[in-house]
Scaffold this motif. Structure first.
Motif, short mmCIF file in Angstrom:
data_model
loop_
_atom_site.label_atom_id
_atom_site.label_comp_id
_atom_site.label_asym_id
_atom_site.label_seq_id
_atom_site.Cartn_x
_atom_site.Cartn_y
_atom_site.Cartn_z
N PHE A 101 29.53 42.23 48.78
CA PHE A 101 30.45 43.19 49.38
C PHE A 101 30.40 44.55 48.69
N SER A 102 29.66 44.65 47.59
CA SER A 102 29.21 45.95 47.08
C SER A 102 27.70 45.83 46.94
N ASP A 139 34.22 44.27 43.05
CA ASP A 139 33.32 45.01 43.93
C ASP A 139 33.68 46.49 43.96
N SER A 166 35.94 48.11 47.44
CA SER A 166 36.24 47.07 48.43
C SER A 166 36.83 45.84 47.75
N GLY A 201 35.87 40.83 49.93
CA GLY A 201 35.40 39.49 49.59
C GLY A 201 36.45 38.65 48.88
N GLN A 239 27.30 44.38 53.61
CA GLN A 239 28.43 43.74 54.29
C GLN A 239 29.43 44.80 54.77
N GLY A 291 32.75 45.69 53.40
CA GLY A 291 32.12 45.93 52.11
C GLY A 291 31.69 47.38 51.96
#
Length: 443
Positions: free
Chosen positions: A48-49, A74, A77, A80, A184, A189
């Protein structure tokens, strides 16, 4: 089981969920067993990063390495987070959740200093640790404009990189297909420079394959100076971490040629982010980097950061409202970290450790936290876990709250109290049981 392990890091959520259920069932029935040590790691990136690991895959990797607790971290974000907590609950491992973000120090005495960011002056990385699950949506909404601003810059950076790609005789990078498509972002993400560099690495290997031809291309056409270690890794066609090693080399040598400085829409004022972190019951944390020799991740050159003015930095961090400092024991010398530990004590700042995981070459393990000078970091981790779970139940159960029954204790004693609660939590449950809540409330 091998298929489930592979699908645990699938880009498709349902495949990851199905794989997690298979692994969790096997663990429950004793089909698979995990080793156990006292190590913890609070700074793991996911897809997600940028990372080879999904949130569930990161939890599984930590459990497999024998860790007792693992933390999600992340960039820009927390999308996740729910998957991460579900995996931790099913596998019975301590978990903390947060996000990492770059912030502007423009309106502080350090607006023209290189803080902990290799790419920019006056812009620093900070972490927000220990966010209770009930506030994930607020955090994600707060971060949405940051991701949007970052993607505007990402597109412009890809345009600049494509000029180089053309000069080098490589096919152009399509942002939507080659960068956005491997992220993502559609699920909330973020997209980072590493996504762009990974896309470039794939274009290079599509043209030259893997091995010595890539090393020769980098040295001749791209004018990259390869270290002996980098050349050895990139000359080995059987290197299982090939694309990540190539990415690391590109980050050091090529990123500066197309990097565009972020604006204030992307890097919000530090005070605004600290205040928001406190609002959602997170713990605003400065990420100490320190002067770097050889980077453990292979993607940072030797460079000087906060060490020459660190005594002046800490009172400013305290004034801004930071509540903690995070550092990575494997990255720095004991002399560097002894000074950080001393300053944290002087200014009443919690200490949080974690090893930045974003490459397949890195290990989830962090044996350094078992050394005598770092053992208190394990207490901090379990205190974070208790803070997060207790605050999910009631805001005033926060480690930072000024009105609960432990609020008048010195920070070190408060951390020990919360750590004690963290260690007796049922890690398979999202909130503490009634007996722990009664103990917390009444003693």
């Amino acid at each position: 089981m091998e298929k489930a392990e592979q699908e645990l890091n699938s880009p498709l959520l349902q495949k990851r969920k199905d794989a997690l259920q298979v692994i969790a069932e096997a663990y429950k029935n004793g089909v698979i067993e995990f080793g156990k040590n006292e190590e913890v790691n609070n700074h793991v990136h996911t897809m997600f990063s940028f990372s080879p690991y999904s949130p569930a895959g990161a939890v599984y990797g930590a459990k497999k390495a024998g860790l007792q607790a693992v933390g999600l971290m992340d960039h820009d974000s927390i999308a996740g987070g729910n998957e991460f907590l579900e995996a931790a609950s099913l596998l019975g491992i301590g978990s903390t959740t947060g996000f990492e973000i770059r912030v502007s120090f423009k309106d502080t005495p350090f607006g023209d200093h290189r803080l902990n960011n290799p790419d920019s002056t006056g812009i620093a990385y900070m972490a927000v640790h220990g966010i209770p699950q009930k506030n994930f949506a607020k955090a994600q909404k707060f971060l949405s404009p940051v991701r949007e601003a970052r993607n505007n810059r990402n597109r412009a950076q890809v345009d600049k990189l494509n000029i180089l790609m053309k000069e080098w005789g490589l096919s152009r990078i399509d942002f939507e297909k080659d960068v956005y498509g491997i992220s993502q972002a559609a699920a909330g993400g973020s997209i980072t420079e590493r996504h762009i560099l990974f896309a470039a690495a794939e274009k290079i290997t599509a043209t030259f394959g893997r091995g010595k031809k890539v090393a020769e291309f980098l040295k001749s056409a791209a004018k990259v100076e390869l270290s002996d270690k980098a050349e050895r890794h990139l000359s080995d066609p059987d290197n299982p971490h090939y694309l990540y090693d190539l990415l690391g080399t590109l980050k050091i040598n090529v990123l500066p040629r197309f990097f565009i400085q972020p604006n204030e829409e992307e890097c919000l004022p530090v005070k605004a982010v600290v205040d928001f972190a406190l609002q959602i019951k997170g713990i605003p944390t400065y990420s100490y980097l320190g002067d770097v020799g050889e980077s453990p991740t292979g993607d940072k050159k030797a460079q000087k950061f906060e060490d020459s003015y660190i005594e002046q930095l800490f009172p400013v961090l305290k004034e801004l409202g930071f509540k903690a400092v995070t550092y990575m024991p494997p990255r720095n010398t004991k002399e560097q970290l002894s000074r950080v530990i001393s300053l944290c004590g002087m200014y009443g700042l919690m200490q949080i450790s974690g090893v930045d995981i974003n490459s397949s070459r890195q290990s989830f393990s962090c044996p350094e936290v078992l050394q005598d000078m770092f053992k208190h970091l394990n207490d901090s981790t379990w205190a974070l876990i208790a803070h997060e779970k207790l605050t999910q139940y009631r805001d005033d159960y926060s480690l930072l709250d000024g009105n609960n029954r432990f609020s008048q204790l010195p920070l070190e004693e408060r951390i020990k109290k919360y750590s004690g609660f963290g260690r007796i939590l049922d890690l398979h449950k999202p909130v503490p049981g009634k007996e722990i809540l009664m103990e917390f409330t009444n003693g």
